[in-house]
Design a protein around this motif. Structure first.
Motif, PDB file in Angstrom:
ATOM      1  N   MET A  40       1.877 -50.386  13.228  1.00 49.45           N
ATOM      2  CA  MET A  40       2.323 -50.023  15.574  1.00 49.45           C
ATOM      3  C   MET A  40       3.264 -51.155  15.436  1.00 49.45           C
ATOM      4  SD  MET A  40      -1.596 -50.442  16.992  1.00 49.45           S
ATOM      5  CE  MET A  40      -1.551 -51.705  17.367  1.00 49.45           C
ATOM      6  N   ALA A  63      -6.290 -45.587  17.667  1.00 42.60           N
ATOM      7  CA  ALA A  63      -5.537 -46.121  16.767  1.00 42.60           C
ATOM      8  C   ALA A  63      -5.318 -46.404  15.627  1.00 42.60           C
ATOM      9  CB  ALA A  63      -4.388 -46.835  17.117  1.00 42.60           C
ATOM     10  N   HIS A  93       5.004 -43.889  18.233  1.00 49.34           N
ATOM     11  CA  HIS A  93       4.506 -42.684  18.048  1.00 49.34           C
ATOM     12  C   HIS A  93       2.744 -41.926  17.274  1.00 49.34           C
ATOM     13  CE1 HIS A  93       4.475 -38.293  16.686  1.00 49.34           C
ATOM     14  NE2 HIS A  93       5.265 -38.053  18.003  1.00 49.34           N
ATOM     15  N   ARG A  94       1.887 -42.136  17.742  1.00 47.01           N
ATOM     16  CA  ARG A  94       0.768 -41.848  16.916  1.00 47.01           C
ATOM     17  C   ARG A  94       1.170 -40.334  16.256  1.00 47.01           C
ATOM     18  NH1 ARG A  94      -2.736 -41.523  22.194  1.00 47.01           N
ATOM     19  NH2 ARG A  94      -3.320 -44.088  22.131  1.00 47.01           N
TER      20      ARG A  94
END
Length: 166
Positions: A40, A63, A93-94
């Motif tokens: 992350m 997240a 970006h998720r």
């Protein structure tokens, strides 16, 4: 000392504008859980203490990385150079596919098994020592277990909602 205009209303948009004036470095935090790498992008990485050696980062509770890093209990930090803006954007970006996500960037394994990026300006590994409540984030504090990869280069910075460098 001149302070500019003062906004009396404390709202999300004004908050973002105010804290966005604080330029930060950019790092990728990594962990490994059950043989799966998690990563992350963060700009909330901070040195906390010299005695003992402590660092922290903030993880958004929604997240995937949040639960993975808390369960793993170990994590790595790769401080990014300007040349790794693409990696910073990718790991911010998720919901991306976890399998093979690190393949585009050279990396090694630290002593704790976490991925550390070869082209980082510096790397460290930490073991979680405390997790504090922080609204929609958790403040994850860790004791430093390894240091390395220190090289000279232009750092990737984040300021006013965009990437910058020195």
């Amino acid at each position: 000392m001149h302070h500019g205009s003062t906004e009396r209303h404390v709202g999300r948009d004004t908050y973002r504008e105010v804290v966005g004036r604080f330029a930060t470095g950019v790092a990728i935090v990594t962990t490994r859980l059950d043989g799966i790498d998690h990563a992350m992008t963060v700009n909330s990485f901070t040195s906390v203490s010299l005695d003992p050696l402590l660092v922290l980062f903030c993880a958004e509770k929604v997240a995937r990385f949040h639960d993975a890093v808390l369960e793993a209990g170990v994590w790595g930090v790769s401080v990014l150079p300007a040349s790794m803006e693409d990696a910073s954007r990718f790991f911010a970006h998720r919901g991306r596919e976890l399998d093979g996500q690190l393949d585009r960037w050279a990396h090694d394994r630290g002593e704790s098994g976490v991925a550390l990026f070869t082209d980082a300006l510096a790397t460290l590994e930490a073991r979680t020592t405390a997790v504090h409540e922080g609204g929609d984030h958790s403040i994850v504090v860790g004791g430093v277990t390894a240091l390395g990869g220190v090289v000279d280069g232009r750092p990737l910075l984040y300021h006013q909602g965009g990437y910058k460098t020195l």
